[in-house]
Design a protein around this motif. Structure first.
Motif, PDB file in Angstrom:
ATOM      1  N   TYR A 234       0.835  -1.204   0.000  1.00  0.00           N
ATOM      2  CA  TYR A 234       0.000   0.000   0.000  1.00  0.00           C
ATOM      3  C   TYR A 234       0.871   1.256   0.000  1.00  0.00           C
ATOM      4  O   TYR A 234       0.629   2.202  -0.763  1.00  0.00           O
ATOM      5  CB  TYR A 234      -0.917  -0.005   1.222  1.00  0.00           C
ATOM      6  N   THR A 235       1.890   1.255   0.850  1.00  0.00           N
ATOM      7  CA  THR A 235       2.805   2.403   0.932  1.00  0.00           C
ATOM      8  C   THR A 235       3.479   2.665  -0.408  1.00  0.00           C
ATOM      9  O   THR A 235       3.600   3.814  -0.845  1.00  0.00           O
ATOM     10  CB  THR A 235       3.871   2.156   2.016  1.00  0.00           C
TER      11      THR A 235
ATOM     12  N   VAL B 257       1.100   4.234  -2.987  1.00  0.00           N
ATOM     13  CA  VAL B 257       0.912   5.672  -2.754  1.00  0.00           C
ATOM     14  C   VAL B 257       2.147   6.443  -3.217  1.00  0.00           C
ATOM     15  O   VAL B 257       2.044   7.452  -3.919  1.00  0.00           O
ATOM     16  CB  VAL B 257       0.633   5.954  -1.260  1.00  0.00           C
TER      17      VAL B 257
ATOM     18  N   ILE C  18      -2.128   4.957  -6.572  1.00  0.00           N
ATOM     19  CA  ILE C  18      -3.382   5.320  -5.921  1.00  0.00           C
ATOM     20  C   ILE C  18      -3.217   6.696  -5.279  1.00  0.00           C
ATOM     21  O   ILE C  18      -2.086   7.155  -5.053  1.00  0.00           O
ATOM     22  CB  ILE C  18      -3.800   4.287  -4.847  1.00  0.00           C
TER      23      ILE C  18
ATOM     24  N   ASP D 149      -5.078   9.262  -0.142  1.00  0.00           N
ATOM     25  CA  ASP D 149      -6.042   8.742   0.835  1.00  0.00           C
ATOM     26  C   ASP D 149      -6.426   7.286   0.557  1.00  0.00           C
ATOM     27  O   ASP D 149      -7.169   6.670   1.323  1.00  0.00           O
ATOM     28  CB  ASP D 149      -7.298   9.617   0.888  1.00  0.00           C
ATOM     29  N   GLY D 150      -5.916   6.748  -0.551  1.00  0.00           N
ATOM     30  CA  GLY D 150      -6.178   5.342  -0.879  1.00  0.00           C
ATOM     31  C   GLY D 150      -7.545   5.054  -1.450  1.00  0.00           C
ATOM     32  O   GLY D 150      -7.912   3.895  -1.650  1.00  0.00           O
ATOM     33  N   ASN D 151      -8.323   6.090  -1.752  1.00  0.00           N
ATOM     34  CA  ASN D 151      -9.705   5.886  -2.188  1.00  0.00           C
ATOM     35  C   ASN D 151      -9.897   5.810  -3.700  1.00  0.00           C
ATOM     36  O   ASN D 151     -10.997   5.499  -4.167  1.00  0.00           O
ATOM     37  CB  ASN D 151     -10.599   6.998  -1.634  1.00  0.00           C
TER      38      ASN D 151
ATOM     39  N   CYS E 142     -11.278   1.355  -4.691  1.00  0.00           N
ATOM     40  CA  CYS E 142     -10.283   0.926  -3.719  1.00  0.00           C
ATOM     41  C   CYS E 142     -10.466   1.771  -2.461  1.00  0.00           C
ATOM     42  O   CYS E 142     -11.123   2.805  -2.499  1.00  0.00           O
ATOM     43  CB  CYS E 142      -8.854   1.062  -4.253  1.00  0.00           C
ATOM     44  N   TYR E 143      -9.923   1.298  -1.362  1.00  0.00           N
ATOM     45  CA  TYR E 143      -9.988   2.089  -0.133  1.00  0.00           C
ATOM     46  C   TYR E 143      -8.890   1.649   0.820  1.00  0.00           C
ATOM     47  O   TYR E 143      -8.339   0.547   0.703  1.00  0.00           O
ATOM     48  CB  TYR E 143     -11.359   1.979   0.534  1.00  0.00           C
ATOM     49  N   ALA E 144      -8.573   2.529   1.761  1.00  0.00           N
ATOM     50  CA  ALA E 144      -7.552   2.235   2.758  1.00  0.00           C
ATOM     51  C   ALA E 144      -8.195   1.423   3.885  1.00  0.00           C
ATOM     52  O   ALA E 144      -9.041   1.929   4.619  1.00  0.00           O
ATOM     53  CB  ALA E 144      -6.964   3.535   3.303  1.00  0.00           C
TER      54      ALA E 144
ATOM     55  N   HIS F 109      -3.731  -1.184   4.509  1.00  0.00           N
ATOM     56  CA  HIS F 109      -3.475  -2.000   3.332  1.00  0.00           C
ATOM     57  C   HIS F 109      -4.613  -1.737   2.343  1.00  0.00           C
ATOM     58  O   HIS F 109      -5.585  -1.065   2.684  1.00  0.00           O
ATOM     59  CB  HIS F 109      -3.341  -3.494   3.688  1.00  0.00           C
ATOM     60  N   LEU F 110      -4.488  -2.225   1.124  1.00  0.00           N
ATOM     61  CA  LEU F 110      -5.444  -1.877   0.066  1.00  0.00           C
ATOM     62  C   LEU F 110      -6.630  -2.828   0.031  1.00  0.00           C
ATOM     63  O   LEU F 110      -6.471  -4.043  -0.109  1.00  0.00           O
ATOM     64  CB  LEU F 110      -4.744  -1.872  -1.294  1.00  0.00           C
TER      65      LEU F 110
END
Length: 216
Positions: free
Chosen positions: A118-119, A122, A127, A130-132, A158-160, A170-171
């Motif tokens: 995830y990191t 970003v 992504i 905010d991961g959204n 997608c979302y955090a 994580h995604l």
């Protein structure tokens, strides 16, 4: 809310729900073994969970398989795991190292490796911060790997998703599920039958470093 909480307020039922967090469907007999209870007792618990819309039942020939009702229920369980872990001091937190490293969070990847992924997504602008949302760059990168999103899906792109063991994100969402499926199909990861643990293969280690800049 009270009715939902009542349906979950049993150790055996929670064991069943946690077992189903691997995203697959299981028979009542298999779930009774996981929960360490009699098959008849498991059937009674599954009936209660069905009425509460926490699980759903699929008929395949002579067999009946149970799975979580939806990814929303999986997200609720993952959040509950995070909340309950706050009350346990780290030295007393007896969680297998393999589970902390990589595991399923219903249909997407969780654990230390998932947080690193995830990191990286970003940092490399796959992504948004905010991961959204996927970025245009991220969509193009996924297409290069052969991953395309289903535009008709009702799930969030997608979302955090807060990782209960790492206390970082994580995604999750449609993209998280697609990545997990892709990793499995490509032989980058292997599931542990009957458990949530996920093993990253040697091929997967090399691929994650090459395509996602994730060192394992």
């Amino acid at each position: 809310m009270a009715a939902l909480a009542a349906a979950m307020s049993d150790t055996s039922r929670m064991k069943i729900l946690c077992a189903l967090m691997d995203g697959r469907a299981w028979t009542a007999t298999e779930l009774s073994a996981m929960a360490e209870i009699a098959a008849s007792t498991a059937s009674a618990h599954l009936s209660r969970l069905l009425k509460a819309n926490l699980v759903t039942c699929l008929s395949q020939g002579r067999h009946r398989y149970f799975r979580l009702y939806s990814h929303h229920i999986a997200a609720l369980l993952e959040q509950m795991m995070g909340i309950t872990s706050y009350s346990i001091k780290p030295p007393n937190l007896k969680v297998p190292a393999e589970l902390l490293k990589a595991r399923t969070c219903y249909d997407h990847l969780a654990g230390e490796i998932a947080v690193s992924l995830y990191t990286a997504l970003v940092q490399h602008r796959w992504i948004t911060a905010d991961g959204n949302h996927l970025t245009k760059h991220g969509t193009e990168k996924l297409l290069q790997l052969g991953i395309s999103l289903d535009k008709k899906t009702k799930r969030k792109e997608c979302y955090a998703c807060l990782d209960w063991s790492e206390r970082k994100f994580h995604l999750g969402g449609h993209t998280g599920a697609l990545l997990f499926q892709f990793f499995e199909n490509e032989g980058w990861i292997n599931r542990t039958p009957g458990y949530r643990e996920v093993i990253v293969t040697l091929k997967g280690r090399k691929a994650l470093k090459k395509y996602f800049h994730v060192e394992i």
